[in-house]
Design a protein around this motif. Structure first.
Motif, PDB file in Angstrom:
ATOM      1  N   SER A 234       0.828  -1.198   0.000  1.00 33.60           N
ATOM      2  CA  SER A 234       0.000   0.000   0.000  1.00 33.60           C
ATOM      3  C   SER A 234       0.867   1.255   0.000  1.00 33.60           C
ATOM      4  N   HIS A 235       0.567   2.211  -0.883  1.00 36.23           N
ATOM      5  CA  HIS A 235       1.276   3.492  -0.874  1.00 36.23           C
ATOM      6  C   HIS A 235       1.047   4.235   0.438  1.00 36.23           C
ATOM      7  N   ALA A 236      -0.135   4.075   1.008  1.00 30.60           N
ATOM      8  CA  ALA A 236      -0.422   4.734   2.291  1.00 30.60           C
ATOM      9  C   ALA A 236       0.485   4.176   3.377  1.00 30.60           C
TER      10      ALA A 236
ATOM     11  N   TYR B 234      20.477   4.011   5.883  1.00 27.29           N
ATOM     12  CA  TYR B 234      19.921   3.918   4.536  1.00 27.29           C
ATOM     13  C   TYR B 234      18.418   3.704   4.653  1.00 27.29           C
ATOM     14  N   ILE B 235      17.659   4.512   3.930  1.00 26.52           N
ATOM     15  CA  ILE B 235      16.208   4.331   3.825  1.00 26.52           C
ATOM     16  C   ILE B 235      15.880   4.290   2.340  1.00 26.52           C
ATOM     17  N   GLY B 236      15.405   3.157   1.870  1.00 23.69           N
ATOM     18  CA  GLY B 236      15.090   2.991   0.463  1.00 23.69           C
ATOM     19  C   GLY B 236      13.606   2.734   0.263  1.00 23.69           C
ATOM     20  N   LEU B 237      13.012   3.444  -0.676  1.00 21.29           N
ATOM     21  CA  LEU B 237      11.584   3.316  -0.981  1.00 21.29           C
ATOM     22  C   LEU B 237      11.421   2.853  -2.420  1.00 21.29           C
ATOM     23  N   ILE B 238      10.717   1.748  -2.618  1.00 20.53           N
ATOM     24  CA  ILE B 238      10.479   1.278  -3.971  1.00 20.53           C
ATOM     25  C   ILE B 238       9.492   2.214  -4.667  1.00 20.53           C
ATOM     26  N   GLY B 239       9.690   2.426  -5.974  1.00 20.05           N
ATOM     27  CA  GLY B 239       8.763   3.284  -6.705  1.00 20.05           C
ATOM     28  C   GLY B 239       9.456   4.114  -7.757  1.00 20.05           C
ATOM     29  N   SER B 240       8.673   4.880  -8.462  1.00 19.03           N
ATOM     30  CA  SER B 240       9.163   5.716  -9.548  1.00 19.03           C
ATOM     31  C   SER B 240       9.507   7.119  -9.054  1.00 19.03           C
TER      32      SER B 240
ATOM     33  N   THR C 130       7.982   9.671 -10.106  1.00 18.20           N
ATOM     34  CA  THR C 130       6.674  10.289  -9.915  1.00 18.20           C
ATOM     35  C   THR C 130       6.130  10.000  -8.526  1.00 18.20           C
ATOM     36  N   LYS C 131       6.280   8.757  -8.072  1.00 24.16           N
ATOM     37  CA  LYS C 131       5.836   8.407  -6.716  1.00 24.16           C
ATOM     38  C   LYS C 131       6.582   9.248  -5.695  1.00 24.16           C
ATOM     39  N   TRP C 132       7.892   9.388  -5.875  1.00 22.49           N
ATOM     40  CA  TRP C 132       8.662  10.148  -4.895  1.00 22.49           C
ATOM     41  C   TRP C 132       8.289  11.631  -4.932  1.00 22.49           C
ATOM     42  N   ALA C 133       7.991  12.159  -6.079  1.00 17.80           N
ATOM     43  CA  ALA C 133       7.564  13.562  -6.161  1.00 17.80           C
ATOM     44  C   ALA C 133       6.277  13.763  -5.361  1.00 17.80           C
ATOM     45  N   THR C 134       5.349  12.836  -5.485  1.00 18.58           N
ATOM     46  CA  THR C 134       4.095  12.921  -4.727  1.00 18.58           C
ATOM     47  C   THR C 134       4.366  12.816  -3.233  1.00 18.58           C
ATOM     48  N   PHE C 135       5.200  11.851  -2.855  1.00 18.39           N
ATOM     49  CA  PHE C 135       5.536  11.673  -1.444  1.00 18.39           C
ATOM     50  C   PHE C 135       6.244  12.914  -0.896  1.00 18.39           C
ATOM     51  N   SER C 136       7.140  13.477  -1.685  1.00 23.05           N
ATOM     52  CA  SER C 136       7.900  14.648  -1.221  1.00 23.05           C
ATOM     53  C   SER C 136       6.975  15.800  -0.867  1.00 23.05           C
ATOM     54  N   HIS C 137       5.981  16.059  -1.707  1.00 20.90           N
ATOM     55  CA  HIS C 137       5.028  17.136  -1.428  1.00 20.90           C
ATOM     56  C   HIS C 137       4.281  16.865  -0.116  1.00 20.90           C
ATOM     57  N   ARG C 138       3.869  15.640   0.088  1.00 23.01           N
ATOM     58  CA  ARG C 138       3.132  15.296   1.309  1.00 23.01           C
ATOM     59  C   ARG C 138       4.027  15.390   2.540  1.00 23.01           C
ATOM     60  N   LEU C 139       5.284  14.989   2.397  1.00 17.06           N
ATOM     61  CA  LEU C 139       6.207  15.060   3.527  1.00 17.06           C
ATOM     62  C   LEU C 139       6.578  16.501   3.853  1.00 17.06           C
ATOM     63  N   GLU C 140       6.765  17.326   2.828  1.00 16.13           N
ATOM     64  CA  GLU C 140       7.036  18.750   3.066  1.00 16.13           C
ATOM     65  C   GLU C 140       5.865  19.399   3.791  1.00 16.13           C
ATOM     66  N   ALA C 141       4.635  19.002   3.424  1.00 13.54           N
ATOM     67  CA  ALA C 141       3.455  19.548   4.098  1.00 13.54           C
ATOM     68  C   ALA C 141       3.412  19.155   5.565  1.00 13.54           C
TER      69      ALA C 141
ATOM     70  N   THR D 273      17.294  -2.155 -15.637  1.00 15.92           N
ATOM     71  CA  THR D 273      15.947  -1.680 -15.973  1.00 15.92           C
ATOM     72  C   THR D 273      14.871  -2.749 -15.874  1.00 15.92           C
ATOM     73  N   GLY D 274      15.241  -3.988 -15.648  1.00 19.69           N
ATOM     74  CA  GLY D 274      14.249  -5.057 -15.580  1.00 19.69           C
ATOM     75  C   GLY D 274      13.285  -4.871 -14.428  1.00 19.69           C
ATOM     76  N   LYS D 275      12.057  -5.308 -14.584  1.00  9.66           N
ATOM     77  CA  LYS D 275      11.027  -5.156 -13.558  1.00  9.66           C
ATOM     78  C   LYS D 275      10.699  -6.465 -12.843  1.00  9.66           C
ATOM     79  N   GLU D 276      11.334  -7.565 -13.255  1.00  5.14           N
ATOM     80  CA  GLU D 276      11.076  -8.831 -12.564  1.00  5.14           C
ATOM     81  C   GLU D 276      11.540  -8.734 -11.112  1.00  5.14           C
ATOM     82  N   PRO D 277      10.818  -9.352 -10.180  1.00  6.31           N
ATOM     83  CA  PRO D 277      11.198  -9.266  -8.760  1.00  6.31           C
ATOM     84  C   PRO D 277      12.652  -9.640  -8.502  1.00  6.31           C
ATOM     85  N   GLU D 278      13.127 -10.685  -9.170  1.00  2.79           N
ATOM     86  CA  GLU D 278      14.505 -11.123  -8.932  1.00  2.79           C
ATOM     87  C   GLU D 278      15.516 -10.106  -9.455  1.00  2.79           C
TER      88      GLU D 278
END
Length: 269
Positions: free
Chosen positions: A186-188, A209-215, A217-228, A249-254
């Motif tokens: 969940s993104h939430a 180290y704190i790593g968040l999976i996503g694009s 675009t996802k981080w841009a959305t999160f950044s705005h919410r975190l700044e708020a 660039t592969g998207k397979e889980p492995e």
């Protein structure tokens, strides 16, 4: 996949071994202090590296195992250049310990304590691929999810699972120095975990180290919410998103798991 600790513990149920550890090094050496290998009458588990050094250490360990050599008195010194003809030129100090099935609980605790802690949030396909891969690397994994029944059975000793609801509550109890990977269903939930990690950084600054999976675009959305919510640009810069070494660039889980594991290894310095 199973880690070296699991392989050691499984085989130790049936036969004795000699545990060879790198206690310290001087100068250029193939492996660092804390590295170990188990020497069996036939075969090895793990490696201390070094080619000729490992060959010599294996020979001496098997002599100890067979009773044809007296136990060593303390730590043994191995100059890699003069005595073993290796180009490294440094010195390695090794200890030898005969181990049996009765030593298994102590060894499990001792060997796992040497590993770097990782907190993995999310029991999905990528999380599962990462957990399996990290269990073969020098990491201990705390695998966390808010859902019941998501973790498979028969996990390696290097992985502990935790059900946490709400999931972000688990952040407060993470081991100091934990590297955090966030990939919940969940993104939430992802956002709540990031917030908990940033708050912990403010209080203790002990998550390297704190790593968040996503694009992006996802981080841009999160950044705005975190700044708020009052987090600064410097604080947001502590979060890596997207995660994984560039160029894969592969998207397979492995494939994602390999890219992220490589980035974690880079973070060890």
């Amino acid at each position: 996949m199973s880690g070296a600790v699991d392989q050691l513990l499984a085989r130790l149920r049936h036969e004795d071994a000699v545990l060879v550890r790198v206690e310290s090094t001087q100068g250029s050496a193939p492996r660092e202090a804390g590295t170990w290998m188990a020497v069996w009458a036939g075969g090895l588990t793990a490696t201390i590296g070094g080619g000729q050094l490992e060959f010599q250490a294996t020979k001496e360990a098997r002599e100890l195992l067979a009773g044809t050599r007296k136990p060593f008195d303390g730590i043994q010194r191995y100059p890699l250049g003069p005595s073993l003809g290796q180009c490294c030129g440094g010195v390695m100090f090794l200890s030898y310990e005969r181990i049996t099935a009765s030593d298994a609980p102590r060894l499990q605790q001792d060997l796992l304590a040497q590993l770097e802690p990782v907190a993995l949030f999310g029991g999905g396909h990528v999380g599962a691929a990462l957990a399996r891969l990290l269990s073969t690397l020098p990491f201990s994994v705390r695998w966390i999810d808010s859902r019941d029944g998501v973790f498979p059975d028969g996990l390696p000793a290097q992985i502990d699972t935790e059900h946490s609801e709400p999931v972000q509550d688990a952040v407060a109890a993470l081991a100091p120095g934990s590297r955090v990977l966030i990939m919940s269903f969940s993104h939430a939930e992802d956002l709540d975990i990031v917030i908990a990690c940033l708050k912990r950084l403010r209080e203790r600054n002990d998550l390297p180290y704190i790593g968040l999976i996503g694009s992006k675009t996802k981080w841009a959305t999160f950044s705005h919410r975190l700044e708020a919510r009052g987090f600064t640009a410097d604080e947001l810069a502590r979060v890596t998103c997207p995660i994984g070494v560039p160029g894969i660039t592969g998207k397979e889980p492995e494939v994602i798991a390999v890219a992220v594991a490589a980035q974690l290894l880079q973070s060890l310095g």
